[in-house]
Design a protein around this motif. Structure first.
Motif, mmCIF file in Angstrom:
data_model
loop_
_atom_site.group_PDB
_atom_site.id
_atom_site.type_symbol
_atom_site.label_atom_id
_atom_site.label_comp_id
_atom_site.label_asym_id
_atom_site.label_seq_id
_atom_site.Cartn_x
_atom_site.Cartn_y
_atom_site.Cartn_z
ATOM 1 N N THR A 69 -9.018 4.706 0.132
ATOM 2 C CA THR A 69 -8.292 5.736 -0.633
ATOM 3 C C THR A 69 -7.875 6.908 0.246
ATOM 4 O OG1 THR A 69 -10.424 6.717 -1.266
ATOM 5 C CG2 THR A 69 -9.450 5.129 -2.795
ATOM 6 N N ASP A 70 -7.490 6.628 1.497
ATOM 7 C CA ASP A 70 -7.157 7.738 2.395
ATOM 8 C C ASP A 70 -5.675 8.135 2.349
ATOM 9 O OD1 ASP A 70 -5.932 5.703 3.795
ATOM 10 O OD2 ASP A 70 -7.116 5.927 5.624
ATOM 11 N N ILE A 71 -4.899 7.551 1.420
ATOM 12 C CA ILE A 71 -3.517 8.001 1.215
ATOM 13 C C ILE A 71 -3.538 9.201 0.270
ATOM 14 C CG2 ILE A 71 -1.268 7.399 0.246
ATOM 15 C CD1 ILE A 71 -1.709 4.545 1.128
ATOM 16 N N VAL A 72 -2.889 10.278 0.680
ATOM 17 C CA VAL A 72 -2.896 11.509 -0.125
ATOM 18 C C VAL A 72 -2.099 11.289 -1.410
ATOM 19 C CG1 VAL A 72 -2.232 13.943 -0.187
ATOM 20 C CG2 VAL A 72 -3.064 12.917 1.956
ATOM 21 N N PRO A 73 -2.695 11.599 -2.577
ATOM 22 C CA PRO A 73 -1.989 11.399 -3.847
ATOM 23 C C PRO A 73 -0.722 12.246 -3.940
ATOM 24 C CG PRO A 73 -4.340 11.700 -4.217
ATOM 25 C CD PRO A 73 -4.083 12.041 -2.784
ATOM 26 N N LEU A 117 0.832 -1.202 0.000
ATOM 27 C CA LEU A 117 0.000 0.000 0.000
ATOM 28 C C LEU A 117 0.869 1.256 0.000
ATOM 29 C CD1 LEU A 117 -2.639 -1.160 2.645
ATOM 30 C CD2 LEU A 117 -3.062 -0.821 0.191
ATOM 31 N N ALA A 118 2.043 1.169 0.601
ATOM 32 C CA ALA A 118 2.959 2.315 0.627
ATOM 33 C C ALA A 118 3.689 2.483 -0.698
ATOM 34 C CB ALA A 118 3.966 2.143 1.764
ATOM 35 N N GLU A 119 3.584 1.501 -1.578
ATOM 36 C CA GLU A 119 4.223 1.573 -2.893
ATOM 37 C C GLU A 119 3.235 1.942 -3.992
ATOM 38 O OE1 GLU A 119 7.405 1.286 -3.366
ATOM 39 O OE2 GLU A 119 7.987 0.569 -1.385
ATOM 40 N N GLY A 120 2.004 1.435 -3.894
ATOM 41 C CA GLY A 120 1.041 1.656 -4.962
ATOM 42 C C GLY A 120 -0.308 2.178 -4.527
ATOM 43 N N GLY A 121 -0.529 2.336 -3.196
ATOM 44 C CA GLY A 121 -1.859 2.671 -2.735
ATOM 45 C C GLY A 121 -2.788 1.485 -2.927
ATOM 46 N N PHE A 122 -4.060 1.641 -2.526
ATOM 47 C CA PHE A 122 -4.983 0.513 -2.645
ATOM 48 C C PHE A 122 -5.177 0.103 -4.099
ATOM 49 C CE2 PHE A 122 -9.284 -1.122 -3.407
ATOM 50 C CZ PHE A 122 -9.214 -2.280 -2.647
ATOM 51 N N GLY A 123 -5.401 1.065 -4.975
ATOM 52 C CA GLY A 123 -5.631 0.723 -6.381
ATOM 53 C C GLY A 123 -4.433 0.051 -7.009
ATOM 54 N N ASP A 175 -6.691 9.362 -6.378
ATOM 55 C CA ASP A 175 -7.043 8.775 -5.084
ATOM 56 C C ASP A 175 -6.822 7.267 -5.090
ATOM 57 O OD1 ASP A 175 -7.710 11.215 -4.051
ATOM 58 O OD2 ASP A 175 -9.860 11.025 -4.442
ATOM 59 N N TRP A 176 -7.132 6.621 -6.193
ATOM 60 C CA TRP A 176 -6.971 5.166 -6.292
ATOM 61 C C TRP A 176 -5.519 4.778 -6.529
ATOM 62 C CZ3 TRP A 176 -10.309 1.151 -5.494
ATOM 63 C CH2 TRP A 176 -11.630 1.504 -5.241
ATOM 64 N N LEU A 177 -4.789 5.635 -7.209
ATOM 65 C CA LEU A 177 -3.373 5.374 -7.501
ATOM 66 C C LEU A 177 -2.541 6.546 -6.974
ATOM 67 C CD1 LEU A 177 -3.671 4.130 -11.205
ATOM 68 C CD2 LEU A 177 -3.309 2.709 -9.184
ATOM 69 N N PRO A 178 -2.400 6.668 -5.650
ATOM 70 C CA PRO A 178 -1.727 7.845 -5.086
ATOM 71 C C PRO A 178 -0.257 7.957 -5.480
ATOM 72 C CG PRO A 178 -2.115 6.184 -3.393
ATOM 73 C CD PRO A 178 -2.877 5.756 -4.603
ATOM 74 N N PHE A 179 0.354 6.865 -5.887
ATOM 75 C CA PHE A 179 1.762 6.898 -6.293
ATOM 76 C C PHE A 179 1.911 6.749 -7.809
ATOM 77 C CE2 PHE A 179 1.474 5.295 -1.961
ATOM 78 C CZ PHE A 179 2.239 6.243 -1.298
ATOM 79 N N GLY A 180 0.821 6.957 -8.520
ATOM 80 C CA GLY A 180 0.853 6.949 -9.966
ATOM 81 C C GLY A 180 0.918 5.556 -10.572
ATOM 82 N N LEU A 181 1.074 5.537 -11.877
ATOM 83 C CA LEU A 181 1.082 4.269 -12.603
ATOM 84 C C LEU A 181 2.286 3.400 -12.228
ATOM 85 C CD1 LEU A 181 0.035 5.614 -16.122
ATOM 86 C CD2 LEU A 181 -1.394 4.385 -14.472
ATOM 87 N N LEU A 182 3.431 4.025 -11.960
ATOM 88 C CA LEU A 182 4.609 3.250 -11.596
ATOM 89 C C LEU A 182 4.406 2.504 -10.275
ATOM 90 C CD1 LEU A 182 7.487 2.603 -12.570
ATOM 91 C CD2 LEU A 182 8.304 4.525 -11.178
ATOM 92 N N GLY A 183 3.505 3.024 -9.451
ATOM 93 C CA GLY A 183 3.211 2.370 -8.179
ATOM 94 C C GLY A 183 2.636 0.976 -8.351
ATOM 95 N N ILE A 184 1.941 0.749 -9.461
ATOM 96 C CA ILE A 184 1.397 -0.593 -9.724
ATOM 97 C C ILE A 184 2.534 -1.594 -9.839
ATOM 98 C CG2 ILE A 184 0.096 -2.015 -11.353
ATOM 99 C CD1 ILE A 184 -1.377 0.568 -12.208
ATOM 100 N N TRP A 185 3.547 -1.227 -10.601
ATOM 101 C CA TRP A 185 4.694 -2.117 -10.808
ATOM 102 C C TRP A 185 5.476 -2.305 -9.508
ATOM 103 C CZ3 TRP A 185 9.517 -0.865 -14.300
ATOM 104 C CH2 TRP A 185 10.177 -2.063 -14.602
ATOM 105 N N ALA A 186 5.633 -1.208 -8.756
ATOM 106 C CA ALA A 186 6.368 -1.295 -7.497
ATOM 107 C C ALA A 186 5.659 -2.188 -6.490
ATOM 108 C CB ALA A 186 6.556 0.100 -6.910
#
Length: 474
Positions: free
Chosen positions: A197-201, A54-60, A209-220
């Protein structure tokens, strides 16, 4: 006068006595015990570890990563079910790659699997130590005593024989699953979609809100999505000890994957929804922190300890069988594959256990976890390549179970596994680098010594020899 040639000693590699000292107990495990092995090996991942994603990609981001890794594991499990039914030995992934990719490819795969299974229990042991201390059990405040105790206790149980060990695994896994079900029921009243979605983007590309760390967060988040499924692939290592492995092994591993995939999505959604993504992303004990204080929270806390024990116990089994198979064939020192009167590989259990215990003393549970993930991802790449190669090179190989979709299915797993390897470098380059150093040392041992001392009569080597003979006939 020329001297008569002397006969080789009866215990020399390739003789019947050599293999007689290296026998596992066959016909022990049905598909239920194999499914229990798969679930037990992974169940701790539902209690802790995944949440750091969650700290890398957020919930989404973690949700997408978990779905993609779930697809990878499902596709891979279909491929392993086929390979395990066709080549049922204790070598598992090493056996498959040995047949498809030769001695170098087989050994590399076996080493990657061994690194995963030797390091993962060390990471889990550090988590067990944390649980025991936090619960105040036995008045223990220094974790290393716990590490020593769990290694000694559960290696001891494994030395009693595989039948006893697998039954204990199934019982512990069942208790751990009950704990997850109780948690999910208890989390329903506290579930709030806004918590997801309570992690600040951030200002990363594609952040929301769903991807607070952006698209790269999915991979991370890939390595943390893996933690929901890591080690389910150990089931083929029990093929040599199974009842009717051609039928039991595919059924067992597919059943285990179905249970784990369901639990992964439920735990991700309800733990985050009850506790909040920000809080859960930093939690050492996510299900407990997601619940309100009370009796259920205490029960789930103890169940989390049971889940960690289940995975520790099961992966000890896995590393012993991988060590046993590589040793029996001469890739590792042959003494590691000698079995006792109960057909348990004594040194294959003890030696990696000693190494694992020493690793726990570093106290670096997170780094150890990522090292295990890196080794696993490398082995997945090699195993999926093996499936594709064998399908094309040996279309007539007897396959009691066939992968739905054939090489298309395993190609999907292969692509995702390559991305997972790269993601480990993205998240924890130190862990990936340390694993590569260990891998290189094993390869050097093979290059300079063990490849000249292989045992031709070992089952995995015989499988490869038969394939080569068939090619010559063609």
């Amino acid at each position: 006068m020329t001297a008569e040639p002397t006969a080789p000693p009866s215990t020399a590699p390739g003789t019947s006595e050599y293999l007689a000292k290296r026998q596992l107990r066959t016909g022990t495990a049905g598909w239920t015990l194999l499914a229990g092995l798969g679930v037990a090996a992974v169940i701790s991942g539902d209690y802790a570890g995944w949440n750091f994603g969650l700290a890398e990609g957020g919930f989404g981001g973690l949700l997408i990563a978990t779905v993609l890794m779930g697809i990878m594991y499902t596709a891979m499990v279909f491929g392993l079910a086929e390979l395990g039914s066709a080549l049922p030995t204790a070598g598992g992934g090493y056996t498959f790659a040995r047949r498809a990719l030769g001695p170098w490819g087989g050994y590399a795969t076996g080493v990657a699997v061994l690194l995963e299974y030797a390091i993962a229990p060390a990471a889990i042991a550090t988590f067990i130590g944390g649980y025991v201390e936090s619960l105040g059990l036995f008045g223990i405040t220094d974790g290393w005593w716990v590490y020593l105790a769990v290694y000694a206790l559960f290696i001891g149980v494994h030395l009693m024989g595989v039948g006893e060990a697998l039954k204990v695994m199934l019982a512990i896994a069942a208790v751990a699953v009950v704990g997850l079900v109780l948690f999910l029921i208890g989390a329903i009243p506290d579930f709030d979609a806004a918590n997801l979605t309570d992690i600040v983007p951030t200002d990363a590309a594609g952040a929301s809100d769903w991807l607070p760390f952006g698209l790269l967060g999915i991979w991370a988040a890939f390595p943390f999505g893996i933690w929901f499924f890591l080690a389910v692939e150990c089931v083929p290592l029990a093929s040599e000890e199974a009842k009717d492995p051609a039928r039991a092994m595919p059924k067992g591993i597919l059943a285990a994957m179905a249970v784990l995939a369901t639990l992964a999505i439920l735990m991700l959604v309800f733990t985050t929804g009850a506790g909040g993504a920000q809080v859960i992303s930093e939690s050492a004990n996510p299900p407990v922190d997601a619940l309100q204080p009370g009796t259920l929270q205490t029960v789930v806390n103890y169940m989390g300890l049971v889940g960690l024990v289940a995975s520790f116990f099961s992966i000890v089994y896995a590393y012993s069988r991988q060590t046993f198979a590589l040793s029996r064939a001469g890739y590792l020192p042959r003494a590691l594959s000698v079995t006792n009167s109960r057909k348990a590989p004594v040194l294959a259990l003890i030696v990696p256990g000693v190494v694992g215990f020493l690793l726990t003393l570093t106290g670096q549970g997170a780094t150890l976890l990522n090292m295990a993930v890196f080794g696993a991802a490398v082995s997945y790449v090699l195993m999926m390549v093996s499936h594709i190669v064998l399908r094309r090179r040996e279309p007539d190989l007897e396959r009691p179970y066939r992968t739905p979709g054939g090489t298309t299915t395993t190609s999907i797993a292969l692509v995702l596994a390559v991305l997972a390897v790269l993601a480990t470098f993205l998240v924890d380059p130190l862990a990936a680098g340390l694993t590569l150093v260990a891998f290189a040392l094993f390869i050097a041992y093979f290059a300079f010594y063990s490849r000249h001392h292989l045992v031709a009569s070992a089952p995995e080597e015989e499988f490869a020899a038969l394939a080569a003979a068939a090619d010559d006939v063609r």
